[in-house]
Design an enzyme around this catalytic site. Structure first.
Site, short mmCIF file in Angstrom:
data_model
loop_
_atom_site.label_atom_id
_atom_site.label_comp_id
_atom_site.label_asym_id
_atom_site.label_seq_id
_atom_site.Cartn_x
_atom_site.Cartn_y
_atom_site.Cartn_z
N SER A 1 1.01 -1.11 0.16
CA SER A 1 0.13 0.01 -0.38
C SER A 1 0.93 1.42 0.29
O SER A 1 1.89 1.42 0.32
CB SER A 1 -1.08 0.00 0.87
OG SER A 1 -1.58 1.46 1.52
N TYR B 1 -1.63 -0.98 11.06
CA TYR B 1 -2.14 -1.02 9.18
C TYR B 1 -0.78 -0.62 8.34
O TYR B 1 0.37 -1.40 7.86
CB TYR B 1 -3.60 -0.70 8.49
CG TYR B 1 -3.70 -0.59 6.93
CD1 TYR B 1 -3.73 -1.92 6.36
CD2 TYR B 1 -2.92 0.36 6.14
CE1 TYR B 1 -3.62 -2.26 5.00
CE2 TYR B 1 -3.54 0.36 4.74
CZ TYR B 1 -3.95 -0.86 4.32
OH TYR B 1 -3.41 -1.41 3.22
N1 LIG Z 1 -9.08 -0.37 -0.96
C1 LIG Z 1 -7.73 0.17 -0.72
O1 LIG Z 1 -7.74 1.29 -0.58
C2 LIG Z 1 -6.12 -0.36 -0.46
C3 LIG Z 1 -5.06 0.37 -0.67
C4 LIG Z 1 -4.04 0.13 -0.69
C5 LIG Z 1 -3.68 -1.47 -0.91
N2 LIG Z 1 -4.89 -2.10 -0.38
C6 LIG Z 1 -4.43 -3.52 -0.41
O2 LIG Z 1 -5.29 -3.93 -1.24
C7 LIG Z 1 -5.48 -6.09 -0.76
C8 LIG Z 1 -7.12 -5.82 -0.60
O3 LIG Z 1 -7.73 -5.15 -0.12
P1 LIG Z 1 -9.16 -4.79 -0.67
O4 LIG Z 1 -9.34 -2.96 -0.59
O5 LIG Z 1 -9.98 -5.47 -2.15
O6 LIG Z 1 -9.75 -5.17 0.16
P2 LIG Z 1 -11.65 -5.59 0.19
O7 LIG Z 1 -12.36 -4.96 -0.22
O8 LIG Z 1 -11.86 -5.87 1.73
O9 LIG Z 1 -11.07 -7.09 -0.29
C9 LIG Z 1 -9.85 -7.73 1.32
C10 LIG Z 1 -9.95 -9.15 0.32
O10 LIG Z 1 -9.21 -10.19 1.46
C11 LIG Z 1 -9.74 -11.48 2.52
N3 LIG Z 1 -9.16 -11.36 3.10
C12 LIG Z 1 -9.83 -10.84 4.58
N4 LIG Z 1 -9.05 -11.13 5.35
C13 LIG Z 1 -8.34 -13.02 4.76
C14 LIG Z 1 -7.97 -13.99 5.96
N5 LIG Z 1 -7.77 -13.89 6.96
N6 LIG Z 1 -7.63 -14.93 4.87
C15 LIG Z 1 -8.22 -14.74 3.72
N7 LIG Z 1 -8.40 -14.15 3.02
C16 LIG Z 1 -8.95 -12.79 3.61
C17 LIG Z 1 -11.40 -11.03 1.61
O11 LIG Z 1 -12.19 -12.06 1.59
P3 LIG Z 1 -12.62 -13.05 2.98
O12 LIG Z 1 -13.30 -11.92 3.64
O13 LIG Z 1 -14.00 -13.56 2.45
O14 LIG Z 1 -11.76 -14.15 3.41
C18 LIG Z 1 -11.22 -10.03 0.32
O15 LIG Z 1 -11.37 -11.09 -0.61
C19 LIG Z 1 -5.21 -5.43 0.87
O16 LIG Z 1 -3.88 -5.88 1.56
C20 LIG Z 1 -5.56 -4.28 0.80
O17 LIG Z 1 -4.34 -3.70 2.13
C21 LIG Z 1 -6.38 -1.58 -0.32
#
Ligand SMILES: NC(=O)c1ccc[n+]([C@@H]2O[C@H](COP(=O)([O-])OP(=O)(O)OC[C@H]3O[C@@H](n4cnc5c(N)ncnc54)[C@H](OP(=O)(O)O)[C@@H]3O)[C@@H](O)[C@H]2O)c1
Length: 293
Positions: free
Chosen positions: A153, A166
């Site tokens: 991130s 985080y």
């Molecule tokens: N959105 C942003 O602004 C942003 C910015 C920078 C980086 N990121 C990074 O991008 C990645 C994805 O985030 P997102 O924004 O797409 O969030 P999201 O829509 O909430 O998706 C998160 C995903 O992670 C899975 N997950 C969470 N805990 C888990 C566990 N214990 N075991 C297996 N799967 C798990 C969830 O699936 P289940 O709940 O079904 O397990 C879901 O598929 C993360 O690493 C986040 O830090 C996001």
């Protein structure tokens, strides 16, 4: 025409957000995808999107290009079963890539957040990711080729208040990813870091109940007004697809970059400029946002 072997890619956190967009994009580009997450129903719902005639060509339709597998990244005792399931369902495709995307945000000032929540954050964003990578890496080393894409991130490059835990989990990920890049330097396994800025996903929905409990904390937190603001005003970010496009690029290009920062021009310039600006100036500007009345 040469029959190229189908490459398979594991995407963790494929049930939603960036992971889901990536799984769809990779399947549409001809990769076999193993989508991993805890919510199996959400993982399987992706299959219905893929069966639309525009998504896959006729010859591809005979292939099982998308395979959902239930996996909680914080349960290492299940990893061997998950890997066995992947191999039994891959039908001879070469395991080529791992997209380490599963993650979430544990919000809260250091004075408010519990030690258990800090540990939980690291279990998912760091220990789970590292443990699962170790399992997959042993198979990649046998083929001596592949791609490991770690979704960090912008918070892994600049620490932000009220999501410091985080940020810490992503800084830890940055550090171990750099070490892995060097350890795999003499192989054909390339390790790539992706640093998205703000992306429109459900990541804030997952944090919402945590923010509400921080607002209701007794005695009240010094930051309760800011937590309240975060619950109600979720800033807009990039679409998940724009990150998925970069992940596809990192997997498919011959010479991928070591790092891709995905965000607005302002974010990219800010990250580049950071090393030239004294900490005192950066911290005072960011701190203003959480301390002004
Ligand atoms: N959105 C942003 O602004 C942003 C910015 C920078 C980086 N990121 C990074 O991008 C990645 C994805 O985030 P997102 O924004 O797409 O969030 P999201 O829509 O909430 O998706 C998160 C995903 O992670 C899975 N997950 C969470 N805990 C888990 C566990 N214990 N075991 C297996 N799967 C798990 C969830 O699936 P289940 O709940 O079904 O397990 C879901 O598929 C993360 O690493 C986040 O830090 C996001």
């Amino acid at each position: 025409m040469e029959n190229k072997p189908i490459k398979s890619i594991i995407v963790t956190g494929a049930s939603d957000g960036i992971g889901k967009a990536t799984a769809i994009k990779l399947v549409e580009s001809g990769y076999q995808v193993f989508g991993l997450a805890r919510r199996y129903d959400k993982l399987t719902s992706i299959s219905t999107k893929l069966s639309s005639p525009s998504s896959l060509s006729t010859e591809n339709k005979n292939w099982n290009y998308y395979i959902p597998i239930e996996c909680d990244i914080t349960k290492p005792q299940r990893f061997d079963n998950v890997i066995n399931e992947i191999f039994s369902k891959s039908k001879g495709t070469a395991l080529y890539g791992l997209v380490n995307n599963a993650g979430y945000v544990e919000p809260g000032a250091i004075e408010d957040i519990t030690m258990q929540d800090i540990r939980n954050q690291f279990e998912t964003n760091f220990f789970g990711l590292v443990g699962f990578t170790k399992k997959v890496l042993s198979f990649m080393l046998e083929n001596s080729q592949g791609r490991i894409i770690n979704i960090s991130s912008v918070s892994g490059l600049i620490s932000l208040p009220l999501i410091g835990v985080y940020s810490a989990s992503k800084y830890a990920l940055e550090s171990i990813t750099d070490a892995l890049k060097m350890e795999l330097w003499n192989t054909n396994i390339k390790v790539i870091t992706i640093n998205p800025g703000l992306v429109n996903t459900d990541i804030n929905t997952v944090s919402k109940p945590k923010l509400i409990s921080l607002i209701e904390k007794k005695p009240p937190s010094r930051f309760s007004e800011i937590y309240r603001k975060y619950v109600h005003n979720v800033p807009q970010g990039l679409p998940s697809d724009s990150v998925a496009d970069i992940i596809l690029k990192a997997i498919s290009s011959e010479k991928p970059k070591s790092r891709y920062i995905v965000g607005s021009r302002k974010v990219k310039i800010g990250i580049r400029m950071k090393k030239f600006i004294p900490d005192r100036i950066i911290f005072s500007q960011v701190a203003k946002r959480i301390h002004q009345k």
